[in-house]
Design an enzyme around this catalytic site. Structure first.
Site, PDB file in Angstrom:
ATOM      1  N   CYS A  42     -21.890 -11.803  22.827  1.00  0.00           N
ATOM      2  CA  CYS A  42     -20.549 -11.376  22.408  1.00  0.00           C
ATOM      3  C   CYS A  42     -20.321 -11.599  20.919  1.00  0.00           C
ATOM      4  O   CYS A  42     -19.976 -10.677  20.189  1.00  0.00           O
ATOM      5  CB  CYS A  42     -19.513 -12.133  23.244  1.00  0.00           C
ATOM      6  SG  CYS A  42     -17.831 -11.793  22.759  1.00  0.00           S
ATOM      7  N   HIS A 440      12.672  -3.089  19.974  1.00  0.00           N
ATOM      8  CA  HIS A 440      12.564  -1.757  19.389  1.00  0.00           C
ATOM      9  C   HIS A 440      12.410  -1.885  17.887  1.00  0.00           C
ATOM     10  O   HIS A 440      13.109  -2.690  17.276  1.00  0.00           O
ATOM     11  CB  HIS A 440      13.834  -0.959  19.698  1.00  0.00           C
ATOM     12  CG  HIS A 440      13.844   0.382  19.037  1.00  0.00           C
ATOM     13  ND1 HIS A 440      13.088   1.442  19.497  1.00  0.00           N
ATOM     14  CD2 HIS A 440      14.513   0.827  17.942  1.00  0.00           C
ATOM     15  CE1 HIS A 440      13.304   2.485  18.705  1.00  0.00           C
ATOM     16  NE2 HIS A 440      14.157   2.140  17.755  1.00  0.00           N
TER      17      HIS A 440
HETATM   18  C1  LIG Z   1     -22.346  -3.968  21.686  1.00  0.00           C
HETATM   19  C2  LIG Z   1     -21.579  -4.750  22.716  1.00  0.00           C
HETATM   20  C3  LIG Z   1     -20.208  -4.774  22.655  1.00  0.00           C
HETATM   21  C4  LIG Z   1     -19.484  -5.502  23.599  1.00  0.00           C
HETATM   22  N1  LIG Z   1     -18.126  -5.497  23.507  1.00  0.00           N
HETATM   23  C5  LIG Z   1     -17.407  -6.200  24.407  1.00  0.00           C
HETATM   24  C6  LIG Z   1     -15.995  -6.258  24.294  1.00  0.00           C
HETATM   25  O1  LIG Z   1     -15.404  -5.695  23.384  1.00  0.00           O
HETATM   26  N2  LIG Z   1     -15.316  -6.968  25.215  1.00  0.00           N
HETATM   27  C7  LIG Z   1     -15.945  -7.618  26.241  1.00  0.00           C
HETATM   28  O2  LIG Z   1     -15.270  -8.232  27.073  1.00  0.00           O
HETATM   29  N3  LIG Z   1     -17.298  -7.581  26.367  1.00  0.00           N
HETATM   30  C8  LIG Z   1     -18.030  -6.899  25.470  1.00  0.00           C
HETATM   31  N4  LIG Z   1     -19.395  -6.894  25.566  1.00  0.00           N
HETATM   32  C9  LIG Z   1     -20.018  -7.631  26.693  1.00  0.00           C
HETATM   33  C10 LIG Z   1     -20.072  -9.141  26.387  1.00  0.00           C
HETATM   34  O3  LIG Z   1     -20.775  -9.345  25.200  1.00  0.00           O
HETATM   35  C11 LIG Z   1     -20.735  -9.864  27.541  1.00  0.00           C
HETATM   36  O4  LIG Z   1     -20.091  -9.543  28.745  1.00  0.00           O
HETATM   37  C12 LIG Z   1     -20.654 -11.366  27.331  1.00  0.00           C
HETATM   38  O5  LIG Z   1     -21.281 -11.753  26.134  1.00  0.00           O
HETATM   39  C13 LIG Z   1     -21.291 -12.115  28.510  1.00  0.00           C
HETATM   40  O6  LIG Z   1     -21.188 -13.476  28.288  1.00  0.00           O
HETATM   41  P1  LIG Z   1     -22.224 -14.510  28.917  1.00  0.00           P
HETATM   42  O7  LIG Z   1     -21.743 -15.851  28.486  1.00  0.00           O
HETATM   43  O8  LIG Z   1     -22.395 -14.242  30.349  1.00  0.00           O
HETATM   44  O9  LIG Z   1     -23.632 -14.208  28.243  1.00  0.00           O
HETATM   45  P2  LIG Z   1     -24.147 -13.908  26.701  1.00  0.00           P
HETATM   46  O10 LIG Z   1     -23.002 -13.706  25.829  1.00  0.00           O
HETATM   47  O11 LIG Z   1     -25.138 -12.874  26.870  1.00  0.00           O
HETATM   48  O12 LIG Z   1     -24.794 -15.298  26.316  1.00  0.00           O
HETATM   49  C14 LIG Z   1     -25.938 -15.791  26.916  1.00  0.00           C
HETATM   50  C15 LIG Z   1     -26.628 -16.726  25.946  1.00  0.00           C
HETATM   51  O13 LIG Z   1     -27.650 -17.404  26.668  1.00  0.00           O
HETATM   52  C16 LIG Z   1     -28.765 -17.600  25.819  1.00  0.00           C
HETATM   53  N5  LIG Z   1     -29.930 -17.826  26.664  1.00  0.00           N
HETATM   54  C17 LIG Z   1     -30.504 -16.956  27.533  1.00  0.00           C
HETATM   55  N6  LIG Z   1     -31.535 -17.540  28.172  1.00  0.00           N
HETATM   56  C18 LIG Z   1     -31.612 -18.804  27.695  1.00  0.00           C
HETATM   57  C19 LIG Z   1     -32.464 -19.879  27.963  1.00  0.00           C
HETATM   58  N7  LIG Z   1     -33.431 -19.801  28.856  1.00  0.00           N
HETATM   59  N8  LIG Z   1     -32.277 -21.026  27.271  1.00  0.00           N
HETATM   60  C20 LIG Z   1     -31.291 -21.136  26.335  1.00  0.00           C
HETATM   61  N9  LIG Z   1     -30.453 -20.144  26.056  1.00  0.00           N
HETATM   62  C21 LIG Z   1     -30.604 -18.990  26.733  1.00  0.00           C
HETATM   63  C22 LIG Z   1     -28.825 -16.327  25.013  1.00  0.00           C
HETATM   64  O14 LIG Z   1     -29.518 -16.545  23.803  1.00  0.00           O
HETATM   65  C23 LIG Z   1     -27.337 -16.036  24.801  1.00  0.00           C
HETATM   66  O15 LIG Z   1     -26.902 -16.566  23.568  1.00  0.00           O
HETATM   67  C24 LIG Z   1     -20.149  -6.209  24.623  1.00  0.00           C
HETATM   68  C25 LIG Z   1     -21.549  -6.202  24.681  1.00  0.00           C
HETATM   69  C26 LIG Z   1     -22.256  -5.493  23.734  1.00  0.00           C
HETATM   70  C27 LIG Z   1     -23.742  -5.509  23.802  1.00  0.00           C
END
Ligand SMILES: Cc1cc2nc3c(=O)[nH]c(=O)nc-3n(C[C@H](O)[C@H](O)[C@H](O)COP(=O)(O)OP(=O)(O)OC[C@H]3O[C@@H](n4cnc5c(N)ncnc54)[C@H](O)[C@@H]3O)c2cc1C
Length: 461
Positions: A42, A440
Site C-alpha cells: 500500500c 451548504h
Molecule cells: C497500484 C495499487 C494501488 C492500490 N490502491 C489501493 C487503494 O487506493 N485503496 C486500497 O484500499 N487498496 C489499494 N491497493 C491494495 C492494497 O495495497 C492492499 O490491499 C494492501 O496493501 C494489503 O495489505 P496487507 O497488509 O494485506 O499486505 P501488503 O500491503 O501487501 O504487505 C505485506 C508485506 O509483507 C511483506 N512480506 C511478505 N512476505 C514476507 C516474509 N516472508 N517475511 C517478511 N515480510 C514479508 C511484504 O514485503 C509486504 O511489505 C492498491 C494496490 C496496488 C498494487
C-alpha cells in the site's frame, strides 16, 4: 532468541495496524518485514504512490482545462516527469517513515528480513529463531498475470512498473478494466498517453453497480481512454517496435493485435505466501491460494492470517480492520469486521465509491427496494468547481426504508461514501439521512438529496 506475545509477518496495512493495536492493548509485539521500508504494498508500491500520481496529473488537467475558465491566466504547465516521480517518492517516504515513528512510539519491535515459520510458535529470520505465543501472517499479495503474458517490468509491466516508468509512453494498452488499470490508465491519459483498455468482460469495473459502471465508462471515454470490451487477451509479445497485444473478441472470435510502447497488465492480484513454509506446517489453503481462516485463525493453533493473504476484497482498509480486530481477539477482547460494509473507492476524476449492495444484487435476491438518485448537476458546489458530472444513488428497502447500498460517481465520492457507511452501520433509514442537516454548499448535500429522493423527492432536481 527473542520471545514475544505476537510476531506479525509483514508490515503492510494489515500487519502494521495489528502490531500497533496489539502494543496499545499491552502485548509484546514484533513485526518481521523483508522490504527495506515499512507500509507494505500500500505505502510503497500501491495506494500511496498511485494517489500521488493521480493528484499531480489531476492538477495538470485542471490547469489545462479549467484554470482559464476561472480567470487564472498564464502559460500552461508542462510535465517534468523526473520531478513528478520525485514528488511521488517523497510522499511514499514520508508515509513509510511515519510508520517507523509509530512503531517506536508504541514500542513495536521491527525485525528486518524475510521470515519463515520454522514450527508453530517459532519464526525464523536468517539464522535467528524468535518465539511467540501467536504468529500472524500478513504477507499480502503480488500481481497476477495471464497465460501467454510474461511481465518484464520494462515494456510489459504490472502496476509496480507502471508507477516508475522511465518516461511517459506515447501509447499504452491496459489489460483489465478494474480499479488499478483504470487509475493508472487515467494517470497516463492525463499525461498525454493514448490509452486503450482491453477487458475480458462486457463492462468495466466488474461487480460495480451497472448504472454507475456505464456512466463511468462514458466519462472515461470522454477523457480520451478507449475501451475494447468482451476481449480475451491471447498473448503479448515484445520486440523493438513495442509490445503487441493479441486479443480475440469473445462474441465473434475475431482476432486483432494492438501495438503500444507499454502494456500494463492489471488483471488482479494473488496472495503472497511464498517461502513461509505453510505446506510443511500443514496450513489449509483455499483453491485460489488464500490461507483458509475462521475469524482469522488458521487450522494451526496460535497461527493467524489477515489482509490480502486471506479471502475477501484486496483493500488496505479491509486489511487494517482485520488487523485491528485480530489484535483485540489476541488481547482477550472481541474483535469484529463488518464485511457487508467495506467501502470501495476508485480515485479517478470523478471518483467512484460504493458500499453495500448493488441494484443487480438486490434484483438477484428478489429484495423489494427503492432508488433515490441525485445528479451533481443540481449541486451548487460541484458546478462551481466544474465537477458536476455523476450522481449519488441510494438503494433502500421498499418497506422499511433501511439503506441497503450507496453508489456515488462524482466529486469527493471517496469521502462522501463514509456518511452512508456510518448511517448503514447504525441501521439508518434513507429518511434518517434526509432529515440530517447538511452544510451548504457542500458536495454532501447531493447525498442528502439522494436520500430525499428515496422519499417524497429531492429539492434541487
Ligand atoms: C497500484 C495499487 C494501488 C492500490 N490502491 C489501493 C487503494 O487506493 N485503496 C486500497 O484500499 N487498496 C489499494 N491497493 C491494495 C492494497 O495495497 C492492499 O490491499 C494492501 O496493501 C494489503 O495489505 P496487507 O497488509 O494485506 O499486505 P501488503 O500491503 O501487501 O504487505 C505485506 C508485506 O509483507 C511483506 N512480506 C511478505 N512476505 C514476507 C516474509 N516472508 N517475511 C517478511 N515480510 C514479508 C511484504 O514485503 C509486504 O511489505 C492498491 C494496490 C496496488 C498494487
Amino acid at each position: 532468541m527473542a520471545s514475544f506475545d505476537v510476531i506479525i509477518l509483514g508490515a503492510g496495512p494489515g500487519g502494521y495496524v495489528c502490531a500497533i493495536r496489539c502494543a496499545q492493548l499491552g502485548l509484546k509485539v514484533a513485526v518481521v518485514e523483508g522490504r527495506e521500508t515499512l507500509g507494505g504494498t500500500c505505502l510503497n508500491i500501491g495506494c500511496i504512490p498511485s494517489k500521488a500520481l493521480l493528484n499531480a496529473t489531476h492538477n495538470l488537467h485542471e490547469a489545462h482545462e479549467n484554470f482559464e475558465k476561472m480567470g487564472l491566466m498564464g502559460a500552461n504547465p508542462t510535465v517534468d516527469w523526473a520531478r513528478m516521480q520525485a514528488y511521488k517518492q517523497d510522499t511514499v517516504n514520508g508515509n513509510t517513515k511515519g510508520i517507523e515513528y509509530l512503531f517506536k512510539k508504541n514500542k513495536v519491535t521491527w525485525i528486518k528480513g524475510w521470515a519463515s515459520i520454522a514450527a508453530p510458535g517459532k519464526v525464523q529470520v536468517g539464522d535467528a529463531v524468535h518465539e511467540a505465543r501467536n504468529i500472524v501472517i500478513a504477507t499480502g499479495s503480488e500481481p497476477s498475470t495471464l497465460p501467454g503474458v510474461t511481465v518484464d517490468e520494462v515494456k510489459i509491466v504490472t502496476s509496480t512498473g507502471a508507477l516508475t516508468l522511465p518516461e511517459i509512453p506515447k501509447t499504452m494498452v491496459v489489460i483489465g478494466a478494474g480499479v488499478i488499470g483504470l487509475e493508472m490508465g487515467s494517470v497516463y491519459a492525463r499525461l498525454g498517453t493514448k490509452v486503450t483498455v482491453v477487458e475480458y468482460l462486457d463492462a468495466i469495473t466488474p461487480g460495480m453497480d451497472a448504472e454507475v459502471a456505464k456512466a463511468f465508462q462514458k466519462i472515461l471515454t470522454k477523457q480520451g481512454l478507449d475501451f475494447i470490451l468482451g476481449a480475451a487477451v491471447q498473448g503479448v509479445i515484445s520486440d523493438a517496435d513495442g509490445a503487441h497485444v493479441t486479443y480475440k473478441l469473445r462474441k465473434t472470435d475475431a482476432e486483432s493485435t494492438l501495438t503500444a510502447d507499454t502494456v500494463l497488465v492489471a488483471t488482479g492480484r494473488k496472495p503472497y505466501t511464498a517461502g513461509l513454509g505453510l505446506e510443511e506446517l500443514g496450513v489449509e489453503m483455499l483453491p485460489r491460494g488464500q490461507i483458509k481462516t475462521d475469524h482469522f485463525a488458521t487450522n494451526i493453533k496460535g497461527l493467524y492470517a489477515i489482509g490480502d493473504a486471506i479471502a475477501g476484497p484486496m483493500l488496505a482498509h479491509k486489511a487494517e480492520d482485520e488487523g485491528m480486530a485480530l489484535a483485540e481477539i489476541l488481547a482477550g477482547k472481541s474483535g469484529h469486521v463488518n464485511y457487508g460494509l467495506i467501502p470501495g473507492v476508485i480515485y479517478t476524476v470523478p471518483e467512484v465509491a460504493n458500499v453495500g449492495l448493488t441494484e443487480e444484487q438486490l434484483k438477484e435476491q428478489g429484495h423489494a427496494y427503492k432508488v433515490g438518485k441525485f445528479p451533481f448537476m443540481g449541486n451548487a458546489r460541484a458546478k462551481a468547481a466544474f465537477q458536476a458530472e455523476g450522481f449519488v444513488k441510494i438503494l433502500a428497502d421498499k418497506n422499511t426504508d433501511r439503506i441497503l447500498g450507496c453508489h456515488i460517481i462524482g466529486p469527493a465520492a471517496g469521502d462522501l461514501i463514509h456518511e452512508v457507511c456510518v448511517a448503514m452501520e447504525f441501521g439508518a433509514s434513507a429518511q434518517d439521512l434526509a432529515l440530517t442537516c447538511h452544510a451548504h454548499p457542500t458536495y454532501s448535500e447531493a447525498v442528502r438529496e439522494a436520500a430525499l429522493a428515496c422519499g417524497d423527492g429531492a429539492i434541487h432536481a
